[in-house]
Scaffold this active site. Structure first.
Site, mmCIF file in Angstrom:
data_model
loop_
_atom_site.group_PDB
_atom_site.id
_atom_site.type_symbol
_atom_site.label_atom_id
_atom_site.label_comp_id
_atom_site.label_asym_id
_atom_site.label_seq_id
_atom_site.Cartn_x
_atom_site.Cartn_y
_atom_site.Cartn_z
ATOM 1 N N GLU A 1 -10.072 -11.244 -6.679
ATOM 2 C CA GLU A 1 -8.996 -12.132 -7.169
ATOM 3 C C GLU A 1 -8.995 -12.210 -8.701
ATOM 4 O O GLU A 1 -8.864 -13.279 -9.297
ATOM 5 C CB GLU A 1 -9.067 -13.504 -6.513
ATOM 6 C CG GLU A 1 -8.789 -13.402 -5.017
ATOM 7 C CD GLU A 1 -8.170 -14.622 -4.393
ATOM 8 O OE1 GLU A 1 -7.395 -15.321 -5.058
ATOM 9 O OE2 GLU A 1 -8.468 -14.853 -3.214
ATOM 10 N N LEU B 1 -2.609 -5.483 -2.149
ATOM 11 C CA LEU B 1 -2.195 -5.094 -3.499
ATOM 12 C C LEU B 1 -3.062 -3.948 -4.023
ATOM 13 O O LEU B 1 -2.550 -2.922 -4.482
ATOM 14 C CB LEU B 1 -2.318 -6.318 -4.428
ATOM 15 C CG LEU B 1 -2.008 -6.101 -5.905
ATOM 16 C CD1 LEU B 1 -0.529 -5.800 -6.124
ATOM 17 C CD2 LEU B 1 -2.397 -7.348 -6.727
ATOM 18 N N PHE C 1 -3.052 -9.629 2.406
ATOM 19 C CA PHE C 1 -2.442 -9.427 1.085
ATOM 20 C C PHE C 1 -2.909 -8.060 0.588
ATOM 21 O O PHE C 1 -4.097 -7.875 0.296
ATOM 22 C CB PHE C 1 -2.950 -10.550 0.185
ATOM 23 C CG PHE C 1 -2.515 -10.494 -1.252
ATOM 24 C CD1 PHE C 1 -1.302 -11.032 -1.653
ATOM 25 C CD2 PHE C 1 -3.344 -9.932 -2.220
ATOM 26 C CE1 PHE C 1 -0.915 -11.007 -2.988
ATOM 27 C CE2 PHE C 1 -2.970 -9.906 -3.556
ATOM 28 C CZ PHE C 1 -1.749 -10.445 -3.942
#
Ligand code: FAD
Length: 380
Positions: A364, A126, A124
């Site tokens: 996160e 980002l 992931f």
């Protein structure tokens, strides 16, 4: 312990995870930390046990279980190794949730089964060097060129990037539209122009490689778009809002282990002619640790239950992550204090827990980002 959030199925999954953690993870946890690598046979066992597909629907090779099952596995495995639990959270959360949320049927069939079997690693991507908490300010660009897009940019701190087969890359397709101009792309790591940076030397959670992902004039077909053009940021935020409950569960496991170690140690260690555990000041400290841990657990399992019952869990998930990770950090700090000088030695497990917990209030969505979400929900 019976829980209002659990039924018999959840109990048996938790027992299975506890058994696996105690028999297969605990004996190698210190070695994983020391060598900064997880033995291949342990990864293989986890895949065979179905731990990489707990939440993935059966039609894509997973077990199709609920969030409470996943959270209880995370907690139990993290008790023995945060690193090993990350192999479970990565596959069940950040690498597959974006595809389950926005992928076409063909993309789900193509990408998900390989993650469940452990044959394929998806990451992931980002965060960027200048876009962390403010992820919408990312500058990786995707420029349309016929039926393709040309990607340029640098992602950083990407978990498992050095081992990845594919990356879910969030890039600006309409740079003047801010968060509403970001698109998610499924990028094959073997494509020309894709490379990874050097592996970060991390303080804790060693054995999970993290690095930059670089994209230099990388050409991807429009079939690699995940969801709709310019709607990628919603996909990323929805993925993170569920994913953070997994991080909260990981922190519960670490804190439980630390508290168990502190109880054991203070009963055995004698100073001033009696066990440390006979001192009321230390008993009260441990009473606070136990109370905060239980409060954190209720927040985490409540958030999981809300998600399972399809209710809005935005605030609950942020409260669970915020409270559980901060409480766990504090509980582990106190547990180390109770070990005295021995807690500062690499010979003692508590030293690893102290390093492993530290990042949970950062990634996160940091604690401050969780406060922003909670306040935003409260004051809307
Ligand atoms: C081990 C590790 C693994 C990671 N894995 C991934 C991954 O797989 N994929 C990925 O995309 N990213 C990943 N990340 C990145 C992670 O999500 C970011 O580090 C995190 O979002 C924080 O961003 P930052 O580091 O740029 O800190 P910054 O955003 O610069 O923040 C610095 C500090 O300021 C605070 N802060 C920032 N803005 C405000 C504000 N407005 N008000 C109050 N406080 C504020 C933050 O809470 C933080 O304490 C990982 C990071 C680490 C360390």
């Amino acid at each position: 312990m019976p829980s209002p959030f659990f039924n018999e199925d959840h109990e048996s999954i938790r027992d299975m995870a506890r058994d696996f953690a105690e028999k297969s993870v605990a004996p190698v946890a210190a070695e994983i930390d020391k060598n900064d690598t997880v033995p291949a046979d342990l990864v293989h066992t986890m895949a065979e046990m179905g731990l990489f597909g707990i939440k993935i629907p059966e039609e894509y090779g997973g077990s199709g279980l609920d969030m409470r099952s996943y959270v209880s596995v995370m907690e139990e495995v993290a008790r023995k190794s945060a690193t090993v639990s990350l192999y479970i959270s990565s596959t069940n959360s950040l690498s597959t949730a974006p595809i389950l949320l926005s992928g076409t049927e063909a993309q789900k069939k193509k990408y998900l089964p390989g993650v469940v079997t452990g044959e394929s690693i998806i990451v992931f991507a980002l965060t960027e060097p200048n876009a962390g908490s403010d992820a919408a300010s990312l500058t990786t660009k995707a420029v349309k060129d016929g039926d393709d897009y040309i990607l340029n940019g640098r992602k950083c701190f990407i978990t498992f990037a050095p081992l990845a087969d594919h990356a879910i890359v969030y890039a600006k397709t309409s740079p003047d539209k801010g968060a509403k101009g970001i698109t998610a792309f499924l990028v094959d790591m073997k494509l020309p122009g894709v490379s990874v940076g050097k592996k970060e030397e991390k303080m804790g959670q060693r054995g999970v490689p993290v690095s930059d992902v670089l994209l230099e004039d990388t050409r991807v077909s429009k079939d690699c778009i995940l969801g709709e053009v310019d709607l990628g940021f919603i996909n990323a935020m929805k993925t993170l809002s569920v994913g953070r409950v997994g991080v909260a569960a990981l922190s519960l496991g670490l804190a439980q282990e630390a508290l168990d170690l502190a109880v054991q140690y203070t009963k055995l260690r004698v100073q001033f002619g009696r066990p440390l555990a006979k001192n009321q000041a230390l008993r009260f400290m441990m009473a606070d640790m136990e109370t905060r841990l239980n409060a954190a657990r209720l927040l985490v399992y409540n958030a999981a239950w809300l998600l399972d019952s399809k209710q809005d869990a935005t605030k609950a998930a942020s409260m669970a992550k915020y409270y559980a990770t901060e409480a766990a950090k504090d509980i582990i700090d106190k547990a180390l204090q109770l070990h005295g000088g021995y807690g500062y030695s690499r010979e003692y497990e508590i030293e690893r827990l102290y390093r492993d917990i530290r990042v949970t209030t950062i990634y996160e969505g940091s604690s401050q980002v969780q406060q922003m979400v909670i306040a935003g929900q409260l004051l809307k």
